[in-house]
Scaffold this active site. Structure first.
Site, mmCIF file in Angstrom:
data_model
loop_
_atom_site.group_PDB
_atom_site.id
_atom_site.type_symbol
_atom_site.label_atom_id
_atom_site.label_comp_id
_atom_site.label_asym_id
_atom_site.label_seq_id
_atom_site.Cartn_x
_atom_site.Cartn_y
_atom_site.Cartn_z
ATOM 1 N N SER A 31 0.829 -1.215 0.000
ATOM 2 C CA SER A 31 0.000 0.000 0.000
ATOM 3 C C SER A 31 0.864 1.265 0.000
ATOM 4 C CB SER A 31 -0.885 0.037 1.244
ATOM 5 O OG SER A 31 -1.695 -1.108 1.315
HETATM 6 N N1 SAH Z 1 0.102 -5.225 4.334
HETATM 7 C C1 SAH Z 1 0.706 -5.551 3.053
HETATM 8 C C2 SAH Z 1 -0.287 -5.309 1.932
HETATM 9 C C3 SAH Z 1 -0.308 -6.470 0.994
HETATM 10 S S1 SAH Z 1 -1.688 -6.497 -0.140
HETATM 11 C C4 SAH Z 1 2.011 -4.804 2.854
HETATM 12 O O1 SAH Z 1 2.285 -3.895 3.660
HETATM 13 O O2 SAH Z 1 2.757 -5.121 1.942
HETATM 14 C C5 SAH Z 1 -2.805 -7.617 0.660
HETATM 15 C C6 SAH Z 1 -2.304 -8.998 0.978
HETATM 16 O O3 SAH Z 1 -3.417 -9.758 1.450
HETATM 17 C C7 SAH Z 1 -1.735 -9.775 -0.200
HETATM 18 O O4 SAH Z 1 -0.435 -10.193 0.092
HETATM 19 C C8 SAH Z 1 -2.688 -10.978 -0.360
HETATM 20 O O5 SAH Z 1 -2.046 -12.164 -0.752
HETATM 21 C C9 SAH Z 1 -3.229 -11.095 1.061
HETATM 22 N N2 SAH Z 1 -4.500 -11.813 1.175
HETATM 23 C C10 SAH Z 1 -5.575 -11.796 0.367
HETATM 24 N N3 SAH Z 1 -6.536 -12.609 0.833
HETATM 25 C C11 SAH Z 1 -6.053 -13.169 1.984
HETATM 26 C C12 SAH Z 1 -6.583 -14.089 2.931
HETATM 27 N N4 SAH Z 1 -7.797 -14.611 2.826
HETATM 28 N N5 SAH Z 1 -5.803 -14.431 3.984
HETATM 29 C C13 SAH Z 1 -4.555 -13.909 4.140
HETATM 30 N N6 SAH Z 1 -4.009 -13.027 3.275
HETATM 31 C C14 SAH Z 1 -4.752 -12.658 2.211
#
Ligand code: SAH
Length: 178
Positions: A31
Site C-alpha cells: 500500500s
Molecule cells: N500489508 C501488506 C499489503 C499487501 S496487499 C504490505 O504492507 O505489503 C494484501 C495482501 O493480502 C496480499 O499479500 C494478499 O495475498 C493477502 N490476502 C488476500 N486474501 C487473503 C486471505 N484470505 N488471507 C490472508 N491473506 C490474504
C-alpha cells in the site's frame, strides 16, 4: 525510521520513498505510505494495543510498522512465497515480536485470540464474523470493505452486544480471497 526500500524488489527501490503503492509480485501490492499511516492511525485511536492481528502480510511493511508500536503482532498471509520473503525481511530488521502464519486470514488466527486490534489489508465483501469474534471487548478492527471502486475503510469496535462500526473514507485494496 523503517527502510521501505527493503520491502520491495531492488529494481523498484528508487521509488520506495514516493507516496505510491508498489507491486510485490503475485498480483499483490504494498500500500502507499499515506494508506499505511492512515490505517495505523485509525487502528490506534482507541488506545495503544498490546496484541495486534494483521490479515494480509504481503511485503511485511505494515507488519513492521505495527511491530514498532505494539508488544505482539501476529500476521496471516495466504501466499506462501510472500510470507517467506516477509519473514526474512522482518528477521533482518530484528523485529522479534512478530509471528507469521500461512493460511486464510478470513478465519483469523484463533490460537492467539482475543486481539486488542485487528488490521485487514485486503478487502472482504462484508465484515468477517470470525474476525469480530477474535476481537477483545472494546477492541478495534480497521478494514476495507467492498469491491472495485466501491470500497470504504471501516472501523469496527467490539461491544458486549456484538459490534458497532463507522465508515472512514473511500479506499482501493486487492480483494480478500478464500
Ligand atoms: N500489508 C501488506 C499489503 C499487501 S496487499 C504490505 O504492507 O505489503 C494484501 C495482501 O493480502 C496480499 O499479500 C494478499 O495475498 C493477502 N490476502 C488476500 N486474501 C487473503 C486471505 N484470505 N488471507 C490472508 N491473506 C490474504
Amino acid at each position: 525510521r523503517l527502510p521501505r526500500h527493503r520491502f520491495v524488489d531492488e529494481a523498484l527501490s528508487s521509488h520506495a520513498y514516493e507516496d505510491s503503492a508498489l507491486p510485490i509480485g503475485h498480483g499483490q501490492t504494498l500500500s502507499q505510505p499515506y494508506t499505511v499511516a492512515r490505517m495505523t492511525e485509525a487502528l490506534l485511536k482507541p488506545g495503544l494495543p498490546e496484541s495486534i492481528l494483521e490479515i494480509g502480510t504481503g511485503s511485511g511493511f505494515q507488519t513492521a510498522v505495527l511491530a514498532s508500536l505494539a508488544r505482539r503482532v501476529y500476521s496471516v498471509e495466504r501466499i506462501f512465497a510472500l510470507l517467506e520473503s516477509a519473514r526474512k525481511r522482518l528477521h533482518a530488521l530484528r523485529l522479534r515480536n512478530v509471528r507469521l502464519h500461512h493460511g486464510d486470514g478470513g478465519l483469523g488466527w484463533a490460537a492467539y485470540a482475543p486481539y486488542d486490534a485487528i488490521l485487514v489489508t485486503a478487502a472482504p465483501e462484508g465484515i468477517p464474523r470470525a474476525l469480530v469474534n477474535q476481537l477483545a471487548l472494546g477492541g478495534c478492527m480497521v478494514l476495507p470493505i467492498g469491491h472495485g471502486s466501491e470500497q470504504v475503510l471501516v472501523r469496527v469496535i467490539r461491544t458486549e452486544q456484538g459490534y458497532r462500526h463507522e465508515i472512514l473514507e473511500p479506499v482501493t485494496f486487492v480483494p480478500l480471497l478464500g
